[in-house]
Design a protein around this motif. Structure first.
Motif, PDB file in Angstrom:
ATOM      1  N   HIS A 199       0.828  -1.204   0.000  1.00  0.00           N
ATOM      2  CA  HIS A 199       0.000   0.000   0.000  1.00  0.00           C
ATOM      3  C   HIS A 199       0.861   1.252   0.000  1.00  0.00           C
ATOM      4  O   HIS A 199       1.858   1.319   0.708  1.00  0.00           O
ATOM      5  CB  HIS A 199      -0.887   0.049   1.259  1.00  0.00           C
ATOM      6  CG  HIS A 199      -2.077  -0.842   1.176  1.00  0.00           C
ATOM      7  ND1 HIS A 199      -3.022  -0.903   2.180  1.00  0.00           N
ATOM      8  CD2 HIS A 199      -2.497  -1.703   0.209  1.00  0.00           C
ATOM      9  CE1 HIS A 199      -3.968  -1.776   1.824  1.00  0.00           C
ATOM     10  NE2 HIS A 199      -3.674  -2.268   0.647  1.00  0.00           N
TER      11      HIS A 199
ATOM     12  N   MET B  47      -4.979   5.086   1.670  1.00  0.00           N
ATOM     13  CA  MET B  47      -4.114   3.990   1.238  1.00  0.00           C
ATOM     14  C   MET B  47      -4.573   3.503  -0.124  1.00  0.00           C
ATOM     15  O   MET B  47      -5.761   3.466  -0.408  1.00  0.00           O
ATOM     16  CB  MET B  47      -4.187   2.826   2.221  1.00  0.00           C
ATOM     17  CG  MET B  47      -3.737   3.185   3.616  1.00  0.00           C
ATOM     18  SD  MET B  47      -3.454   1.743   4.643  1.00  0.00           S
ATOM     19  CE  MET B  47      -5.108   1.124   4.880  1.00  0.00           C
TER      20      MET B  47
ATOM     21  N   HIS C 223       3.749   0.684   2.773  1.00  0.00           N
ATOM     22  CA  HIS C 223       3.819  -0.400   3.771  1.00  0.00           C
ATOM     23  C   HIS C 223       3.234  -1.683   3.197  1.00  0.00           C
ATOM     24  O   HIS C 223       2.596  -1.663   2.143  1.00  0.00           O
ATOM     25  CB  HIS C 223       3.047  -0.005   5.044  1.00  0.00           C
ATOM     26  CG  HIS C 223       1.618   0.371   4.765  1.00  0.00           C
ATOM     27  ND1 HIS C 223       1.255   1.643   4.397  1.00  0.00           N
ATOM     28  CD2 HIS C 223       0.468  -0.357   4.792  1.00  0.00           C
ATOM     29  CE1 HIS C 223      -0.055   1.687   4.206  1.00  0.00           C
ATOM     30  NE2 HIS C 223      -0.563   0.483   4.430  1.00  0.00           N
TER      31      HIS C 223
ATOM     32  N   MET D  96       0.426  -4.514   3.793  1.00  0.00           N
ATOM     33  CA  MET D  96      -0.817  -4.661   4.537  1.00  0.00           C
ATOM     34  C   MET D  96      -1.154  -6.147   4.583  1.00  0.00           C
ATOM     35  O   MET D  96      -1.305  -6.779   3.533  1.00  0.00           O
ATOM     36  CB  MET D  96      -1.917  -3.893   3.800  1.00  0.00           C
ATOM     37  CG  MET D  96      -3.095  -3.562   4.648  1.00  0.00           C
ATOM     38  SD  MET D  96      -2.891  -1.908   5.363  1.00  0.00           S
ATOM     39  CE  MET D  96      -3.156  -2.283   7.071  1.00  0.00           C
TER      40      MET D  96
HETATM   41 CU   LIG Z   1      -2.523  -0.269   4.171  1.00  0.00          CU
END
Ligand SMILES: [Cu+2]
Length: 153
Positions: free
Chosen positions: A76, A87, A109, A111
């Motif tokens: 994301h 996101m 990041h 997820m």
């Molecule tokens: Cu995320």
């Protein structure tokens, strides 16, 4: 065992040794992953975030991530949309040659979706990163991420 078969045996073993060293070098040399960690969850939280630094000497593209702790893993990006952090899933994450790409809180990041169990500090999870190099060859880099409470998002 005759002297002759013993000699053949040694040559065969040496061959296997050299082959495995070659395979190891090819699989891990180009891509480096460090500092992986996953954020601990509160009860009932179905998703979690994980972070790491990744670099490729030759340049590569991250195309898929799997974890033993989750049903699916997405990459994301985070964008500030008028004060609201949004996101968005990135289907591919480019790793420019020689640059470290940081997946960190408040930024890009991983997820983890469909958590199989809550992530508690002190646990660790696996992350298998599938990358494609410039020549189109794919490889999977395996890493282990400890679970930590971490700083506030
Ligand atoms: Cu995320």
């Amino acid at each position: 065992m005759t002297r002759q078969t013993l000699r053949l045996c040694r040559i065969a073993l040496l061959g296997i040794f050299l082959l495995s060293r070659g395979a190891l070098a090819a699989g891990t040399e180009d891509v480096a992953v460090s500092g992986a960690w996953a954020r601990a969850t509160v009860p009932g939280q179905p998703v979690a975030a994980a972070y790491l630094d990744i670099s490729s000497r030759q340049g590569a593209t991250l195309i898929a991530v799997r974890s033993d702790a989750a049903g699916a893993v997405q990459v994301h990006s985070m964008r500030d949309d008028g004060g609201v952090m949004r996101m968005r899933e990135l289907k591919r994450l480019e790793l420019p040659a020689g640059q470290t790409v940081r997946l960190a809180p408040s930024g890009t990041h991983l997820m983890l979706l469909g958590l199989k169990a809550p992530l508690r500090s002190g646990d660790s999870i696996t992350l298998d990163l599938t990358l494609v190099d410039k020549a189109g060859r794919s490889r999977t880099v395996h890493t282990v991420a400890p679970v930590r409470a971490g700083p506030s998002p």
